[in-house]
Design an enzyme around this catalytic site. Structure first.
Site, PDB file in Angstrom:
ATOM      1  N   GLU A 286       1.291  -1.522   0.152  1.00  0.00           N
ATOM      2  CA  GLU A 286       0.246   0.138  -0.354  1.00  0.00           C
ATOM      3  C   GLU A 286       1.051   1.745  -0.290  1.00  0.00           C
ATOM      4  O   GLU A 286       0.458   2.176  -0.344  1.00  0.00           O
ATOM      5  CB  GLU A 286      -0.929   0.073   1.430  1.00  0.00           C
ATOM      6  CG  GLU A 286      -2.369  -0.603   0.902  1.00  0.00           C
ATOM      7  CD  GLU A 286      -3.641  -0.212   1.977  1.00  0.00           C
ATOM      8  OE1 GLU A 286      -4.657  -1.393   2.284  1.00  0.00           O
ATOM      9  OE2 GLU A 286      -3.183   0.735   2.940  1.00  0.00           O
ATOM     10  N   HIS A 307       7.947 -26.543  -1.297  1.00  0.00           N
ATOM     11  CA  HIS A 307       7.551 -28.140  -2.123  1.00  0.00           C
ATOM     12  C   HIS A 307       6.384 -27.401  -2.667  1.00  0.00           C
ATOM     13  O   HIS A 307       6.059 -27.732  -3.551  1.00  0.00           O
ATOM     14  CB  HIS A 307       7.581 -28.849  -1.037  1.00  0.00           C
ATOM     15  CG  HIS A 307       8.705 -29.197  -0.028  1.00  0.00           C
ATOM     16  ND1 HIS A 307       9.385 -30.931  -0.694  1.00  0.00           N
ATOM     17  CD2 HIS A 307       9.056 -28.658   0.623  1.00  0.00           C
ATOM     18  CE1 HIS A 307      10.138 -30.878   0.184  1.00  0.00           C
ATOM     19  NE2 HIS A 307      10.060 -29.380   1.080  1.00  0.00           N
ATOM     20  N   LYS A 421     -13.950  -0.200  -2.825  1.00  0.00           N
ATOM     21  CA  LYS A 421     -15.227   0.225  -2.330  1.00  0.00           C
ATOM     22  C   LYS A 421     -16.532   0.748  -2.601  1.00  0.00           C
ATOM     23  O   LYS A 421     -17.778   0.061  -2.319  1.00  0.00           O
ATOM     24  CB  LYS A 421     -14.825   1.217  -1.102  1.00  0.00           C
ATOM     25  CG  LYS A 421     -13.621   0.849  -0.140  1.00  0.00           C
ATOM     26  CD  LYS A 421     -13.289   1.371   0.646  1.00  0.00           C
ATOM     27  CE  LYS A 421     -12.733   1.716   1.693  1.00  0.00           C
ATOM     28  NZ  LYS A 421     -11.695   2.128   2.472  1.00  0.00           N
TER      29      LYS A 421
HETATM   30  O1  PA5 Z   1      -3.130   1.564   6.247  1.00  0.00           O
HETATM   31  C1  PA5 Z   1      -4.560   1.871   5.959  1.00  0.00           C
HETATM   32  O2  PA5 Z   1      -5.140   2.752   6.302  1.00  0.00           O
HETATM   33  C2  PA5 Z   1      -5.241   1.025   5.588  1.00  0.00           C
HETATM   34  O3  PA5 Z   1      -5.050  -0.660   5.646  1.00  0.00           O
HETATM   35  C3  PA5 Z   1      -6.510   0.563   7.392  1.00  0.00           C
HETATM   36  O4  PA5 Z   1      -6.035   0.116   7.229  1.00  0.00           O
HETATM   37  C4  PA5 Z   1      -8.033  -0.239   5.940  1.00  0.00           C
HETATM   38  O5  PA5 Z   1      -8.614   0.226   5.472  1.00  0.00           O
HETATM   39  C5  PA5 Z   1      -9.030   0.523   7.477  1.00  0.00           C
HETATM   40  O6  PA5 Z   1      -9.038   1.542   7.650  1.00  0.00           O
HETATM   41  P1  PA5 Z   1      -9.789   2.026   8.920  1.00  0.00           P
HETATM   42  O7  PA5 Z   1      -9.105   1.500   9.975  1.00  0.00           O
HETATM   43  O8  PA5 Z   1      -9.705   3.102   8.978  1.00  0.00           O
HETATM   44  O9  PA5 Z   1     -10.698   0.994   9.182  1.00  0.00           O
END
Ligand code: PA5
Length: 444
Positions: A286, A307, A421
């Site tokens: 990310e 394996h 989303k």
């Molecule tokens: O790193 C990030 O920002 C995301 O992976 C969030 O942690 C994830 O989408 C969950 O978001 P939230 O904590 O707002 O529910």
């Protein structure tokens, strides 16, 4: 102390190129620490180990005491992405491999929810909680993420029905943003104990906040030692010279990427590290995968996956490199017996530790893969415990920030996560998504 060894890259990257990337990583560290780079309003994690208020640790431990007093035996930690993976990684790494089957653990059992939308998973979780004395930690920075919100609605309703609204307040803890989001309003209205995720800490960099610390403490592990490990690593990762392991790692992975190695495999030789791999994949994927750039992070468990994936790694497309987490000491000792009949032909191993076989498998794999065109970075930690896992977490976070700046991307946003989303909301007929809903349905 955690170290990085890049010897297994020497035949792929010339020293001059390596030095060039070390200088880039040094500048990137400066940018990061001065707060002058992209996403600089999300740097709260950078000094977290040294600046985390003691009151946060104390508050986490007071929740633990409360739940011990109430004889809670199962805690559902609800969250996804950065609000899930850090706690899961630390708890898996530190737990006995067969904790569930052995029926004993250091604290209440921790199970996770809200990290998927499978109806079967949630139904089976409801089966489990119906026979346990249950509490829940709901974690969502935005307070609006659908997966944990759906799970929390169901679990909260169960807890309120089973224990009553007053007792539910002692069984539910919310970890969320200071002001915004539906979870914050709900927690305020219901009077749940609440921990705050500071605005300047993004989800995937939040493992050393209550997001990770509370579930880990509830599971019975020592968060003070975890933070001590992170704090020691923070000091080491702030050094500007080439002895800084975060600089070494960030520099080499960028040098490899520039040389056409587009996929990084994080390799563990201990199944306890499987979820460290999952956490790391999110952190790097990310943070770096944007603007058409970025190393693709994948993770494997050896020797198991030798394996299944071994053939590809040895012989497939030559775009891979490996980063191995080498655990120097095993905390347990198992010696292989001599067998008078030696029908399995294994007497050459008699008197040797199983971990020696694991070590030799590791060395043999490194030699084979490097010979096969797969560069190897090795990250060594002394053993798997709170202190060393604390070091490893902070090391990976710091190296990630540095690495993304070397790559030239903002490590702290994730615009690409929004697309699915929107489509999901439209397909579920959420009010406000009518036009997109029509558009999408035509495409299906
Ligand atoms: O790193 C990030 O920002 C995301 O992976 C969030 O942690 C994830 O989408 C969950 O978001 P939230 O904590 O707002 O529910």
């Amino acid at each position: 102390m955690l170290t990085v060894n890049v010897k297994g890259c020497e035949s792929f990257i010339e020293t001059s190129v390596q030095n060039e990337f070390i200088s880039k990583a040094q500048s990137a560290l400066e940018t990061l620490n001065r707060g002058t780079g992209a996403g600089n309003d999300f740097l709260g994690w950078n000094k977290l180990p040294s600046e985390l208020p003691q009151s946060i640790v104390d508050d986490c431990l007071s929740v633990v005491d409360k739940w011990v007093e109430k004889e809670i035996d199962l805690v559902v930690a609800i969250g996804i992405g950065g609000s899930y993976l850090g706690a899961k990684a630390v708890i898996e790494a530190l737990s006995h491999a067969f904790t569930n089957q052995m029926g004993e653990s250091r604290g209440p059992k921790i199970v996770f929810a809200g990290q998927n939308l499978s109806e079967e998973y949630i139904a089976e979780l409801m089966d489990l909680i119906s026979v346990q004395n249950v509490a829940a930690i709901v974690i969502s920075k935005s307070g609006t993420t659908t997966e944990p919100a759906v799970a929390f609605r169901l679990i909260r309703s169960y807890i309120e029905k089973t224990y009553g609204a007053v007792d539910a307040r002692e069984r539910i803890v919310a970890i969320t943003d200071k002001k915004r989001g539906a979870l914050k309003s709900l927690a305020d209205q219901e009077g749940y104990r609440t921990f705050v995720i500071e605005d300047n800490i993004g989800g995937r960099f939040s493992v050393l906040t209550p997001v990770g610390l509370l579930p880990v403490a509830v599971a019975g592990f020592d968060i003070k030692v975890l933070l001590k490990g992170a704090r020691d690593m923070e000091a080491i990762c702030n050094k500007h010279d080439a002895s800084n392991p975060a600089i070494q790692y960030a520099a080499m992975r960028n040098a490899l990427y520039a040389a056409g190695k587009k996929i990084e495999l994080l390799v563990g030789f201990n199944p306890k590290l499987q979820y460290v791999g999952e956490w790391w994949k999110q952190l790097y994927g990310e943070s770096e995968g944007k603007n058409g750039k970025g190393i693709f992070p994948a993770a494997v468990n050896f020797t198991t996956d030798l394996h299944s994936m071994g053939q590809y790694i040895q012989d497939g497309e030559r775009t891979l490199f490996e980063t191995v987490i080498h655990v120097v000491n095993s905390k347990r000792s198992v010696v292989i017996d001599a067998d008078p009949q030696n029908l399995d032909g294994l007497n050459f191993l008699a008197g040797k530790h199983v971990e020696l076989c694991n070590e030799m498998a590791q060395l043999g794999t490194k030699l084979a893969h490097v010979d096969g065109g797969v560069p190897n970075i090795e990250i060594s930690i002394d053993q798997i415990d709170e202190y060393n896992i604390g070091q490893l977490l902070y090391f990976f976070e710091k190296a990630c920030g540095i690495s993304a700046y070397v790559l030239g991307v903002n490590p702290f946003d994730q615009p690409g996560v929004e697309a699915y989303k929107k489509n999901m909301f439209a397909l579920l007929d959420k009010p406000g998504y009518e036009e997109l809903s029509k558009e999408l349905k035509k495409k299906l």
